[in-house]
Scaffold this active site. Structure first.
Site, PDB file in Angstrom:
ATOM      1  N   GLU A 441     -12.778 -40.884  58.732  1.00  0.00           N
ATOM      2  CA  GLU A 441     -12.184 -39.532  58.818  1.00  0.00           C
ATOM      3  C   GLU A 441     -11.100 -39.336  57.765  1.00  0.00           C
ATOM      4  O   GLU A 441     -10.096 -38.663  58.018  1.00  0.00           O
ATOM      5  CB  GLU A 441     -11.592 -39.268  60.212  1.00  0.00           C
ATOM      6  CG  GLU A 441     -12.580 -39.149  61.322  1.00  0.00           C
ATOM      7  CD  GLU A 441     -13.700 -38.196  61.035  1.00  0.00           C
ATOM      8  OE1 GLU A 441     -13.483 -37.232  60.267  1.00  0.00           O
ATOM      9  OE2 GLU A 441     -14.800 -38.415  61.552  1.00  0.00           O
TER      10      GLU A 441
HETATM   11  C1  LIG Z   1     -17.773 -47.848  60.586  1.00  0.00           C
HETATM   12  C2  LIG Z   1     -17.732 -46.620  59.748  1.00  0.00           C
HETATM   13  C3  LIG Z   1     -18.120 -45.405  60.286  1.00  0.00           C
HETATM   14  C4  LIG Z   1     -18.136 -44.253  59.489  1.00  0.00           C
HETATM   15  N1  LIG Z   1     -18.596 -43.071  60.017  1.00  0.00           N
HETATM   16  C5  LIG Z   1     -18.828 -42.023  59.167  1.00  0.00           C
HETATM   17  C6  LIG Z   1     -19.532 -40.867  59.615  1.00  0.00           C
HETATM   18  O1  LIG Z   1     -19.886 -40.741  60.778  1.00  0.00           O
HETATM   19  N2  LIG Z   1     -19.798 -39.905  58.718  1.00  0.00           N
HETATM   20  C7  LIG Z   1     -19.421 -39.984  57.406  1.00  0.00           C
HETATM   21  O2  LIG Z   1     -19.710 -39.074  56.638  1.00  0.00           O
HETATM   22  N3  LIG Z   1     -18.721 -41.067  56.956  1.00  0.00           N
HETATM   23  C8  LIG Z   1     -18.436 -42.078  57.806  1.00  0.00           C
HETATM   24  N4  LIG Z   1     -17.763 -43.185  57.351  1.00  0.00           N
HETATM   25  C9  LIG Z   1     -17.296 -43.221  55.988  1.00  0.00           C
HETATM   26  C10 LIG Z   1     -15.788 -43.110  55.895  1.00  0.00           C
HETATM   27  O3  LIG Z   1     -15.360 -41.829  56.262  1.00  0.00           O
HETATM   28  C11 LIG Z   1     -15.393 -43.482  54.456  1.00  0.00           C
HETATM   29  O4  LIG Z   1     -15.628 -44.875  54.333  1.00  0.00           O
HETATM   30  C12 LIG Z   1     -13.957 -43.134  54.130  1.00  0.00           C
HETATM   31  O5  LIG Z   1     -13.785 -41.744  54.095  1.00  0.00           O
HETATM   32  C13 LIG Z   1     -13.517 -43.717  52.785  1.00  0.00           C
HETATM   33  O6  LIG Z   1     -14.454 -43.480  51.794  1.00  0.00           O
HETATM   34  P1  LIG Z   1     -14.977 -44.698  50.901  1.00  0.00           P
HETATM   35  O7  LIG Z   1     -15.400 -45.786  51.807  1.00  0.00           O
HETATM   36  O8  LIG Z   1     -15.982 -44.191  49.942  1.00  0.00           O
HETATM   37  O9  LIG Z   1     -13.706 -45.187  50.139  1.00  0.00           O
HETATM   38  P2  LIG Z   1     -13.149 -44.596  48.739  1.00  0.00           P
HETATM   39  O10 LIG Z   1     -13.192 -43.120  48.755  1.00  0.00           O
HETATM   40  O11 LIG Z   1     -13.815 -45.300  47.631  1.00  0.00           O
HETATM   41  O12 LIG Z   1     -11.612 -45.052  48.829  1.00  0.00           O
HETATM   42  C14 LIG Z   1     -11.213 -46.409  48.616  1.00  0.00           C
HETATM   43  C15 LIG Z   1      -9.690 -46.505  48.714  1.00  0.00           C
HETATM   44  O13 LIG Z   1      -9.093 -45.659  47.727  1.00  0.00           O
HETATM   45  C16 LIG Z   1      -8.200 -44.737  48.307  1.00  0.00           C
HETATM   46  N5  LIG Z   1      -8.310 -43.445  47.650  1.00  0.00           N
HETATM   47  C17 LIG Z   1      -9.427 -42.832  47.220  1.00  0.00           C
HETATM   48  N6  LIG Z   1      -9.125 -41.645  46.673  1.00  0.00           N
HETATM   49  C18 LIG Z   1      -7.800 -41.496  46.771  1.00  0.00           C
HETATM   50  C19 LIG Z   1      -6.888 -40.480  46.390  1.00  0.00           C
HETATM   51  N7  LIG Z   1      -7.299 -39.362  45.804  1.00  0.00           N
HETATM   52  N8  LIG Z   1      -5.574 -40.667  46.659  1.00  0.00           N
HETATM   53  C20 LIG Z   1      -5.146 -41.785  47.257  1.00  0.00           C
HETATM   54  N9  LIG Z   1      -5.958 -42.789  47.621  1.00  0.00           N
HETATM   55  C21 LIG Z   1      -7.268 -42.643  47.391  1.00  0.00           C
HETATM   56  C22 LIG Z   1      -8.619 -44.628  49.770  1.00  0.00           C
HETATM   57  O14 LIG Z   1      -7.519 -44.289  50.589  1.00  0.00           O
HETATM   58  C23 LIG Z   1      -9.139 -46.028  50.060  1.00  0.00           C
HETATM   59  O15 LIG Z   1      -8.071 -46.860  50.441  1.00  0.00           O
HETATM   60  C24 LIG Z   1     -17.701 -44.325  58.158  1.00  0.00           C
HETATM   61  C25 LIG Z   1     -17.267 -45.555  57.625  1.00  0.00           C
HETATM   62  C26 LIG Z   1     -17.311 -46.689  58.384  1.00  0.00           C
HETATM   63  C27 LIG Z   1     -16.906 -47.997  57.763  1.00  0.00           C
END
Ligand SMILES: Cc1cc2nc3c(=O)[nH]c(=O)nc-3n(C[C@H](O)[C@H](O)[C@H](O)COP(=O)(O)OP(=O)(O)OC[C@H]3O[C@@H](n4cnc5c(N)ncnc54)[C@H](O)[C@@H]3O)c2cc1C
Length: 601
Positions: A441
């Site tokens: 989220e």
């Molecule tokens: C168990 C699980 C359930 C999930 N359920 C859902 C679901 O139901 N539906 C769905 O759509 N997604 C779901 N997700 C996905 C989840 O919402 C994302 O993993 C999350 O939003 C982070 O995206 P990412 O993994 O691509 O990380 P990235 O976007 O690659 O981010 C990596 C790191 O960089 C930081 N970062 C990135 N951009 C910025 C910025 N602009 N400023 C500051 N910091 C930044 C982030 O805070 C994070 O620490 C789920 C994930 C998991 C692991």
């Protein structure tokens, strides 16, 4: 095996005495929330979660979900029966609108249920939780036909919902999504692409799954401005509204992950699946944000929910486990050792947990009331104010609540010593399960940026000014009371740190936006600390007034006063240190080139 008892007394204290829910009886939907009804919901929800959901939590973790060759997924043993019982008891209908089969009760009661389900079994709670989020998006942006087709069966629990944002190459930066939505010429769209990490994406609990999917139409802007939202049902409905033809969406795999094993986290392949646009073209992200805002509050609840169950078990353990002697002399001279409960360091961890979970409960239930008031308050000003306040507080509830919730769950594991590290006692599961709430989220770093980059400036700073005024008012009134005065003064000091930090951002972040990024996490924590201090002051005020009248359960109110003082002494001072970190700016954080981070010789 760990146990769970719903904290119904504390919930009743907050709902009835702190928020005084009965005083809102003139608002639509609140008239049914009579004191008797409130009590029944709290007690029955607590009973259901403790007796049906908690007992299958550990087995759910051990078995996890299973994906079969045909792409179908089975949930852990007991989940199907528990879900059926959940549906038959009508729990999913509680705070949903009556015209679609809901009970129309205030969200405050819906949040009570969310806390109890999330505490008893977070992996299970996510199935109905995601459905509730999907319902809110369809109700807000769907056509009348879409609402009539999908919402009643989602509210009844016959069908579930999901949210599909994330793709392999983008999670935070949704402007980059690649999933395509090509018009079929009959008003529907062919959805093609891959979504990953989709919670509750495939399972055996319901006869249909209504996926809400973000995708781009041909020629749409290559940014967040080009995203549209689609309903993609697992089974396309026939003319009678019944699930019929299998749609082109399938589960390619499920993730092997750190926690919440009982919830199926799916990779979903969309191969020309039939989708129905929700709301306007290219306005999909705003529509999805309705779902995400509801979900972010739900995730904030998960943060303190895992802390709560870990705390309950740690208290039992600390009273039972005997090691060493109290520093002040044997507490139980007849035994060879005293319970570890006597050691101040163990007390520190337990008190931290107690004051955090109780204040987070108050904050989240107050937040739920703001959600209700946003729609139902009598005047436009009250509705606007509730909307501003809950918008401002959402990243704090989600970000601070889950950062700290994880810390607390970790500390509760620590209370068990080595026994916390082994599976048998269940503590390591609580830590693993609570970890995800900091990530999904919108990861917590992004929550902090939402707070500092958007919400502080919202409406020309109207929301944060209203927040300051609300707390100033509470402090001024509490300072009139000798019992409350010391706490009020400590809160005033912490609030002063927050005001100074806000001012520092205003004066420095425009010139160098990295200063904002570098301090956002600290600011979110300062605000979390101050907010919980505000709720402790409110709770202390109620407790002090009750104690003046010799109440029946005196010990409960006395404990509230002790806890409020502990919070004021132990949590509020951190605001000052965090402010100083924030005011250090970003110079040394950003100075080193990437090569300086490499460890190779
Ligand atoms: C168990 C699980 C359930 C999930 N359920 C859902 C679901 O139901 N539906 C769905 O759509 N997604 C779901 N997700 C996905 C989840 O919402 C994302 O993993 C999350 O939003 C982070 O995206 P990412 O993994 O691509 O990380 P990235 O976007 O690659 O981010 C990596 C790191 O960089 C930081 N970062 C990135 N951009 C910025 C910025 N602009 N400023 C500051 N910091 C930044 C982030 O805070 C994070 O620490 C789920 C994930 C998991 C692991």
């Amino acid at each position: 095996m760990p146990t769970y008892t719903a904290p119904t007394r504390d919930t009743r204290f907050i709902v009835n005495e702190v928020l005084d829910l009965a005083s809102y009886g003139n608002l639509p939907g609140f008239e049914n929330a009579t004191p008797d009804m409130i009590d029944t919901v709290i007690n029955e929800a607590g009973k259901f979660c403790a007796e049906v959901l908690a007992p299958i939590n550990q087995a759910g973790d051990e078995h996890g979900c299973t994906r079969h060759e045909d792409g179908s997924v089975t949930t852990p043993p007991g989940f199907k029966e528990a879900y059926q019982a959940y549906v038959e008891s009508g729990w999913g209908t509680l705070a949903q609108p009556e015209e679609f089969g809901g009970q129309g009760l205030p969200h405050v009661l819906g949040f009570v249920l969310e806390e109890y389900t999330g505490t008893a079994n977070q992996a299970f709670a996510m199935y109905p939780g995601l459905t509730a989020g999907a319902i809110s998006a369809i109700l807000a942006k769907g056509s009348d036909e879409q609402k009539a087709m999908y919402v009643p069966k989602m509210i009844s629990g016959e069908w579930s919902g999901t949210m599909n944002l994330t793709e392999p190459h983008c999670g935070t930066d949704l402007g980059m999504i690649r999933t395509k939505a090509v018009p079929n010429g009959d008003g529907t769209y062919a959805i093609t692409g891959t979504k990953i990490f989709i919670s509750a994406g495939e399972h055996d609990l319901t006869s249909n799954i209504i996926h809400l999917v973000l995708a781009k139409t041909p020629g749409a802007p290559d940014s967040t401005k080009g995203i549209s939202l689609f309903i993609v049902p697992k089974f396309i409905l026939d003319e009678n509204g019944e699930p019929a033809q299998r749609n082109g969406v399938s589960c390619g795999s499920i993730e092997k992950k750190m926690g919440i094993h009982g919830n199926a986290t799916c990779l979903l392949n969309y191969d020309g699946a039939t989708g129905y646009m929700v709301g306007e073209e290219n306005k999909g992200l705003a529509a999805m944000f309705i779902m995400m805002n509801a979900a972010r509050l739900g995730v904030g609840i998960q943060g303190y929910a895992q802390a709560e169950v870990a705390y309950q078990n740690a208290v039992t353990y600390a009273l039972d486990r005997r090691q060493g002697r109290a520093l002040t002399g044997p507490a139980d001279p007849a035994a060879k050792a005293d319970p570890i409960f006597v050691h101040p360091d163990v007390r520190r961890m337990l008190m931290d947990a107690k004051v955090f979970t109780e204040a987070m409960r108050a904050l989240c239930l107050w937040g739920a009331l703001q959600v209700d008031l946003t729609h139902k308050a009598q005047t436009a000003e009250e509705r606007e104010m509730a909307d501003l306040l809950i918008g401002l507080m959402t990243p704090v509830i989600k970000g601070y609540g889950t950062d700290k919730g994880y810390d607390i769950a970790n500390n509760m594991q620590q209370v068990y010593g080595g026994h916390g590290y082994v599976k048998e006692w269940g503590m390591e599961q609580f830590v693993r399960d609570s970890r995800i709430a900091m990530i999904y989220e919108g990861a917590n770093g992004v929550q902090a940026m939402d707070l500092c980059g958007r919400k502080l400036a919202a409406g020309g700073g109207k929301a944060i000014q209203a927040f300051f005024a609300m707390i100033d008012e509470e402090i001024a009134s509490a300072k009139q009371d000798e019992t409350l005065k010391p706490m009020a003064e400590r809160l005033e000091k912490a609030l002063g740190e927050q005001k100074a930090a806000t001012m520092w951002f205003m004066q420095n972040a425009m010139a160098n936006p990295n200063h904002l990024g570098a301090g956002a996490h600290h600011y979110m924590h300062i605000m979390g600390i101050v907010t919980l201090g505000f709720f402790w002051l409110k709770m202390a005020k109620v407790a002090a007034a009750k104690l003046a009248g010799e109440p029946e359960d005196k010990a409960f109110y006395e404990a509230k006063l002790v806890s409020a003082n502990y919070y004021a002494e132990r949590f509020l001072p951190d605001a000052g240190a965090l402010r100083r970190k924030l005011e250090a700016g970003s110079e040394y954080m950003m100075k080193l080139p990437a090569e300086a981070f490499a460890t190779a010789a």
